[in-house]
Design an enzyme around this catalytic site. Sequence first.
Site, PDB file in Angstrom:
ATOM      1  N   CYS A 112       0.834  -1.204   0.000  1.00  0.00           N
ATOM      2  CA  CYS A 112       0.000   0.000   0.000  1.00  0.00           C
ATOM      3  C   CYS A 112       0.873   1.259   0.000  1.00  0.00           C
ATOM      4  CB  CYS A 112      -0.998  -0.030   1.152  1.00  0.00           C
ATOM      5  SG  CYS A 112      -2.336   1.175   0.953  1.00  0.00           S
ATOM      6  N   HIS A 165      -3.068  -4.645   1.557  1.00  0.00           N
ATOM      7  CA  HIS A 165      -2.482  -4.999   2.855  1.00  0.00           C
ATOM      8  C   HIS A 165      -2.549  -6.509   3.087  1.00  0.00           C
ATOM      9  CE1 HIS A 165      -2.214  -0.895   4.581  1.00  0.00           C
ATOM     10  NE2 HIS A 165      -3.223  -0.652   3.766  1.00  0.00           N
ATOM     11  N   GLU A 202      -0.793  -8.113   5.067  1.00  0.00           N
ATOM     12  CA  GLU A 202      -0.512  -8.328   6.489  1.00  0.00           C
ATOM     13  C   GLU A 202      -1.772  -8.254   7.353  1.00  0.00           C
ATOM     14  OE1 GLU A 202      -0.382  -3.857   6.088  1.00  0.00           O
ATOM     15  OE2 GLU A 202       0.099  -5.573   4.802  1.00  0.00           O
TER      16      GLU A 202
END
Length: 192
Positions: free
Chosen positions: A77, A167, A169
Site C-alpha cells: 500500500c 495490505h 498483512e
Amino acid sequence: MVIGILGVQGAVREHQEMLHLLGVKTMIVKSSADLDGIDGLIFPGGESTTIRRLIDRYGLLDVLRRQADTLPMFGTCAGMILLASELTEGPSHLGAIPMTVRRNAFGRQIDSFETSLNVEGAGQDIEAVFIRAPFVEQVGEGVRVLAAIGIAAVVVETDLHLACSFHPELTSDRRLHDYFIQKIRRRTAVSV
C-alpha cells in the site's frame, strides 16, 4: 534470514507477526544501523506522507535509496508509493521500481474493500484488503505485473523488488510474504 520492517509508522506489528509465522526473524528498522545484516526490507502500509516525513526525520532517505540497488524490498500500500519512481501527483520518494503510481486510486477510506486475487507465481484467491489504496498506472522496463484489477496493476515486481496496492498483512493469507521470502532466497542462492 532476517527481514527488516521499516518501523516509523504503519502496520509494522502485523508484518512482523506474519514473518514470524513463516519462521523468519525480523528487525524493526528505525536507523541506518538497523539495516546492517538484513536480507530484505518491508515498507508497511500506513500513510505515505507521514512515513516519508519520518524517513526524513530519521535521516534514512539517502541510505534507503542506496540500498534499493542491492537490497530486496517489498512495499505494501503506502510502501508501493514509497518504492515508485514516479507518482501521478507530487514528487517520488525512493524511486526503486520504475513505475507510475496513483495514490488513493480506488477512492477514499469509505471506498475500502476486500477481494481475492490471482497473483502470478504466488497463488490463486489471495486475500487482499484495499484501504485508500494506490495502483500502478504504468510500468517501466524490467517490471512485471503479477496481478491486476481491470487495467489497474496491483501487484508488480522486478528482479529485486515486490510491491502491492493492498495490505496482505491484515489477512491470514501468508502467500505474498512467502513469495517475497522465496525471492530473497533465490537471489541469495544466485549470489553465493
